[in-house]
Design a protein around this motif. Structure first.
Motif, mmCIF file in Angstrom:
data_model
loop_
_atom_site.group_PDB
_atom_site.id
_atom_site.type_symbol
_atom_site.label_atom_id
_atom_site.label_comp_id
_atom_site.label_asym_id
_atom_site.label_seq_id
_atom_site.Cartn_x
_atom_site.Cartn_y
_atom_site.Cartn_z
ATOM 1 N N GLU A 77 0.824 -1.207 0.000
ATOM 2 C CA GLU A 77 0.000 0.000 0.000
ATOM 3 C C GLU A 77 0.863 1.264 0.000
ATOM 4 O O GLU A 77 0.613 2.195 -0.737
ATOM 5 C CB GLU A 77 -0.937 0.010 1.216
ATOM 6 N N ARG A 78 1.876 1.276 0.850
ATOM 7 C CA ARG A 78 2.722 2.462 1.001
ATOM 8 C C ARG A 78 3.472 2.803 -0.288
ATOM 9 O O ARG A 78 3.533 3.959 -0.682
ATOM 10 C CB ARG A 78 3.720 2.251 2.135
ATOM 11 N N TYR A 79 4.041 1.793 -0.938
ATOM 12 C CA TYR A 79 4.887 2.037 -2.098
ATOM 13 C C TYR A 79 4.175 1.837 -3.432
ATOM 14 O O TYR A 79 4.766 2.041 -4.487
ATOM 15 C CB TYR A 79 6.131 1.143 -2.064
ATOM 16 N N GLY A 80 2.920 1.404 -3.395
ATOM 17 C CA GLY A 80 2.189 1.180 -4.633
ATOM 18 C C GLY A 80 2.692 -0.018 -5.425
ATOM 19 O O GLY A 80 2.791 0.032 -6.650
ATOM 20 N N LEU A 81 2.993 -1.113 -4.730
ATOM 21 C CA LEU A 81 3.507 -2.312 -5.397
ATOM 22 C C LEU A 81 2.379 -3.071 -6.091
ATOM 23 O O LEU A 81 1.233 -3.050 -5.642
ATOM 24 C CB LEU A 81 4.174 -3.246 -4.379
ATOM 25 N N THR A 82 2.732 -3.755 -7.158
ATOM 26 C CA THR A 82 1.774 -4.640 -7.808
ATOM 27 C C THR A 82 1.607 -5.886 -6.942
ATOM 28 O O THR A 82 2.401 -6.135 -6.014
ATOM 29 C CB THR A 82 2.268 -5.076 -9.198
ATOM 30 N N GLU A 83 0.620 -6.689 -7.274
ATOM 31 C CA GLU A 83 0.396 -7.921 -6.512
ATOM 32 C C GLU A 83 1.608 -8.849 -6.612
ATOM 33 O O GLU A 83 2.048 -9.423 -5.622
ATOM 34 C CB GLU A 83 -0.857 -8.631 -7.027
ATOM 35 N N ARG A 84 2.190 -8.970 -7.795
ATOM 36 C CA ARG A 84 3.340 -9.843 -7.986
ATOM 37 C C ARG A 84 4.566 -9.308 -7.239
ATOM 38 O O ARG A 84 5.310 -10.065 -6.630
ATOM 39 C CB ARG A 84 3.654 -9.999 -9.483
ATOM 40 N N GLU A 85 4.769 -7.996 -7.282
ATOM 41 C CA GLU A 85 5.879 -7.397 -6.530
ATOM 42 C C GLU A 85 5.711 -7.670 -5.041
ATOM 43 O O GLU A 85 6.686 -7.978 -4.340
ATOM 44 C CB GLU A 85 5.953 -5.894 -6.796
ATOM 45 N N PHE A 126 9.250 6.900 -2.956
ATOM 46 C CA PHE A 126 8.377 7.235 -1.822
ATOM 47 C C PHE A 126 9.169 8.009 -0.759
ATOM 48 O O PHE A 126 8.712 9.019 -0.243
ATOM 49 C CB PHE A 126 7.784 5.958 -1.217
ATOM 50 N N GLN A 127 10.372 7.519 -0.454
ATOM 51 C CA GLN A 127 11.189 8.166 0.579
ATOM 52 C C GLN A 127 11.630 9.564 0.140
ATOM 53 O O GLN A 127 11.658 10.478 0.952
ATOM 54 C CB GLN A 127 12.378 7.286 0.935
ATOM 55 N N TRP A 128 11.955 9.733 -1.139
ATOM 56 C CA TRP A 128 12.318 11.054 -1.651
ATOM 57 C C TRP A 128 11.136 12.006 -1.539
ATOM 58 O O TRP A 128 11.305 13.193 -1.232
ATOM 59 C CB TRP A 128 12.777 10.968 -3.105
ATOM 60 N N ALA A 129 9.944 11.514 -1.798
ATOM 61 C CA ALA A 129 8.741 12.361 -1.742
ATOM 62 C C ALA A 129 8.429 12.790 -0.307
ATOM 63 O O ALA A 129 7.804 13.842 -0.105
ATOM 64 C CB ALA A 129 7.554 11.608 -2.323
ATOM 65 N N GLN A 130 8.894 12.013 0.672
ATOM 66 C CA GLN A 130 8.646 12.344 2.079
ATOM 67 C C GLN A 130 9.557 13.439 2.602
ATOM 68 O O GLN A 130 9.268 14.063 3.604
ATOM 69 C CB GLN A 130 8.805 11.092 2.950
ATOM 70 N N GLU A 131 10.664 13.695 1.931
ATOM 71 C CA GLU A 131 11.641 14.677 2.419
ATOM 72 C C GLU A 131 11.272 16.091 2.041
ATOM 73 O O GLU A 131 10.515 16.438 1.243
ATOM 74 C CB GLU A 131 13.028 14.344 1.880
#
Length: 131
Positions: A77-85, A126-131
């Motif tokens: 959910e946090r990183y927007g991963l696909t089901e396979r990822e 995601f981490q870059w967007a949080q900074e």
């Protein structure tokens, strides 16, 4: 009730070495595989209870597969991963090798590597967007 031998062994190590560590907090950990091949983490530590004169052992059991699943769901959910990822990420959290992941998911090792690369890219973004 009788403790399984793996759990009893960790408890016995802490009891046998109590004199060496009376002034420090010591937590012993071990990991075992259950009969269903699910990893189980064992943590044992001394605790003092007000209602009991002598110190007691606290034994904590963690189902590593369940913990990894919850973490993979949260990170999906946090990183927007696909089901396979998310499937690949779950197995990586359980320290599976790329070859084992590929065999389990019926994909090539190169596909596993690509999924892991994409996961790290999404996590970094995601981490870059949080900074």
């Amino acid at each position: 009730m009788q403790l399984p031998s793996q759990i009893w062994r960790v408890c016995q190590m802490l009891v046998n070495n109590r004199a060496l560590h009376q002034d420090t907090t010591v937590i012993l950990e071990d990991e075992i595989l259950t009969s269903s091949n699910s990893p189980l983490r064992i943590r044992v530590e001394w605790i003092a209870l007000e209602s009991v004169e002598r110190p007691c052992l606290r034994v904590t059991l963690e189902d590593r597969m369940q913990s990894a699943r919850k973490r993979a769901i949260a990170e999906r959910e946090r990183y927007g991963l696909t089901e396979r990822e998310a499937e690949v990420w779950l197995l990586r959290h359980l320290n599976w090798k790329y070859k084992a992941i590929a065999a389990n998911l019926h994909i090539t090792v190169d596909t596993v590597k690509k999924h892991v690369h994409n996961i790290y890219a999404k996590r970094d973004a995601f981490q870059w967007a949080q900074e």
